[in-house]
Design an enzyme around this catalytic site. Structure first.
Site, PDB file in Angstrom:
ATOM      1  N   LYS A  12      44.123  45.556  43.438  1.00 27.36           N
ATOM      2  CA  LYS A  12      44.465  44.263  44.034  1.00 27.36           C
ATOM      3  C   LYS A  12      45.185  44.360  45.383  1.00 27.36           C
ATOM      4  O   LYS A  12      44.531  44.580  46.387  1.00 27.36           O
ATOM      5  CB  LYS A  12      45.219  43.418  43.014  1.00 27.36           C
ATOM      6  N   PHE A  60      44.534  42.657  29.539  1.00 27.18           N
ATOM      7  CA  PHE A  60      43.427  42.477  30.476  1.00 27.18           C
ATOM      8  C   PHE A  60      43.407  43.679  31.408  1.00 27.18           C
ATOM      9  O   PHE A  60      44.333  43.895  32.181  1.00 27.18           O
ATOM     10  CB  PHE A  60      43.524  41.184  31.298  1.00 27.18           C
ATOM     11  N   ASP A  92      49.187  50.043  33.823  1.00 33.25           N
ATOM     12  CA  ASP A  92      48.259  49.281  34.663  1.00 33.25           C
ATOM     13  C   ASP A  92      49.086  48.290  35.472  1.00 33.25           C
ATOM     14  O   ASP A  92      49.456  47.225  34.974  1.00 33.25           O
ATOM     15  CB  ASP A  92      47.220  48.566  33.789  1.00 33.25           C
TER      16      ASP A  92
HETATM   17  C1  LIG Z   1      42.670  42.229  37.881  1.00 32.31           C
HETATM   18  C2  LIG Z   1      43.085  43.264  36.935  1.00 32.31           C
HETATM   19  C3  LIG Z   1      42.233  44.340  36.606  1.00 32.31           C
HETATM   20  C4  LIG Z   1      40.812  44.436  37.087  1.00 32.31           C
HETATM   21  O1  LIG Z   1      40.700  44.494  38.477  1.00 32.31           O
HETATM   22  P1  LIG Z   1      39.291  44.169  39.173  1.00 32.31           P
HETATM   23  O2  LIG Z   1      39.516  44.532  40.606  1.00 32.31           O
HETATM   24  O3  LIG Z   1      39.018  42.713  38.982  1.00 32.31           O
HETATM   25  O4  LIG Z   1      38.273  45.030  38.521  1.00 32.31           O
HETATM   26  C5  LIG Z   1      42.728  45.312  35.753  1.00 32.31           C
HETATM   27  N1  LIG Z   1      43.970  45.247  35.257  1.00 32.31           N
HETATM   28  C6  LIG Z   1      44.801  44.234  35.539  1.00 32.31           C
HETATM   29  C7  LIG Z   1      46.181  44.233  34.972  1.00 32.31           C
HETATM   30  C8  LIG Z   1      44.390  43.200  36.380  1.00 32.31           C
HETATM   31  O5  LIG Z   1      45.205  42.172  36.627  1.00 32.31           O
END
Ligand SMILES: *Cc1c(COP(=O)(O)O)cnc(C)c1O
Length: 401
Positions: free
Chosen positions: A255, A141, A226
């Site tokens: 985040k 994700f 990520d």
């Molecule tokens: C939440 C998340 C995203 C996307 O972040 P948004 O601010 O919702 O666009 C990307 N990668 C990971 C691992 C995430 O948990």
């Protein structure tokens, strides 16, 4: 109709149904607790998917934001502002890197990482134009944009949104042999979550991340971590990669970097990688704005104390010890995770993740299910041990019932 029912009916009528929220309407929040429009208090065991690592209305963060609100909030990058250099310097230093490219949302930062890797591939590695490939993992994700969902393996996230962006190769998460086999001269990067959050807090097998590090270094491929959800204290370290002694070529952050106040994301890397950009080649109106920088600087300062990482470690050990006791008791099949972060697979006979979440809500604990019968637990790192224990007691009660 109650205030709650009214608010929900109104939201359903006037917002696209891209979410299926639990039927609670939050009005205020502080620390690990949220209060709804009817005055009921709930323990927040989701923490905005880790955007709220430092809790709701964290004093230090609110004060930093308020002070900046009174000074200057937005300049655009057409001009310099007096928090920008400090933010980039501090964030690069926290990451042990050299350069920062600030964006706003996580997905934008991932898009930025993809663009950066491709450009690096053409300009530095010498990949023929248009041929760059990025290896990603199954069940990933990384966000919701058209390019990012192009390499998702989640049917709901992807179906009906094509045509899809080419240039990605999907290999099973945790499988080094498959990754090695997928690599070609045109591979510019491997993009991975060091722990897969949305997939249900999947921790890869030991040795996987160091293996990816070795392989990418050998093949002159960028390792992009990520850490949008796994980073900034959640697992007990500043970065989840640290648990395996791995330093990637690029961190993607988001985040918690915005302290739960404003969206702040960034790509952080070496000068050799982020140095590929020239003016006009990438940007964002809001990226690196003064308010974002002020909040993120406070986040960075808080992380430097190590206090939150330590809390995540101690409370996380406790959480996993308690959850471990539930495994094999019938209701809980497996528990995964690291630090104050857990994915709990419920035996489908005891209900779907959604049903468990609703029952927990009735007991004033808020969690979010993912993929069928999994619930994830990720309270703010500021949660007290007593509150955590109370939340776990509610979970035991629900699973008993
Ligand atoms: C939440 C998340 C995203 C996307 O972040 P948004 O601010 O919702 O666009 C990307 N990668 C990971 C691992 C995430 O948990």
């Amino acid at each position: 109709m109650s205030t709650t029912e009214n608010a929900i009916a109104s939201a359903e009528a006037h917002s696209a149904h891209t979410y299926h929220p639990l039927p609670v309407v939050v009005a205020t929040a502080e620390g690990a607790w949220m209060t709804d429009v009817e005055g009921r208090r709930y323990l927040d065991m989701l923490a905005g998917y880790s955007a709220l690592n430092f809790g709701h209305a964290n004093r230090r963060l609110i004060d930093a934001a308020k002070a900046q609100l009174e000074r200057v909030t937005l300049t655009s990058r057409a001009f310099h502002h007096d928090r920008f250099a400090e933010f980039c310097t501090q964030l690069a230093d926290l990451c042990g890197m050299e350069m920062v490219l600030p964006m706003n949302t996580g997905a934008e930062a991932v898009e930025t990482a993809v663009k950066t890797a491709r450009k690096w591939g053409y300009r530095v590695k010498g990949v023929p134009d248009g041929m760059a490939k990025i290896i990603v993992a199954s069940d990933n994700f990384h966000g919701r944009t058209t390019t990012i969902i192009s390499f998702s393996t989640d049917h709901e996230a992807r179906a009906d949104f094509g045509p899809y962006t080419p240039g990605f190769e999907i290999v099973p998460y945790g499988d080094l042999t498959a990754m090695r086999a997928a690599m070609t001269e045109n591979t510019v990067a491997v993009l991975l979550e060091p722990i897969q959050g949305e997939a249900g807090v999947l921790v890869p097998p030991p040795g996987y991340l160091p293996g990816v590090r070795e392989l990418t270094r050998e093949r002159n491929v960028l390792f992009i971590a990520d850490e949008i959800q796994s980073g900034l204290g959640r697992t007990g370290k500043t970065f989840a990669c640290e648990h395996e002694g791995v330093v990637p070529d690029m961190y993607v952050l988001g985040k918690a970097l915005g302290g739960g106040i404003v969206p702040v994301s960034a790509v952080v890397s070496s000068a050799a990688v982020l140095g590929v950009y020239r003016p006009g080649e990438h940007g964002s109106t809001f990226g690196g704005n003064p308010l974002a920088c002020a909040v993120a600087l406070e986040v960075i300062a808080m992380l430097r104390t190590g206090e939150f990482q330590q809390r995540a470690t101690e409370l996380g050990d406790h959480l996993h010890q308690e959850l471990g006791l539930l495994v094999g008791g019938g209701a809980v099949q497996t528990v995964r995770g690291r630090g104050l972060w857990a994915g709990v697979d419920i035996d489908p006979g005891h209900g779907t993740g959604r049903e468990i979440s609703e029952k927990l809500m009735d007991r004033r604990v808020l969690v979010k299910d993912t993929h069928g019968s999994t619930i994830r637990i990720a309270p703010p790192l500021v949660i007290s041990k007593e509150d955590l224990d109370w939340g776990l007691e509610q979970l035991r009660e629900v699973l008993r019932g």
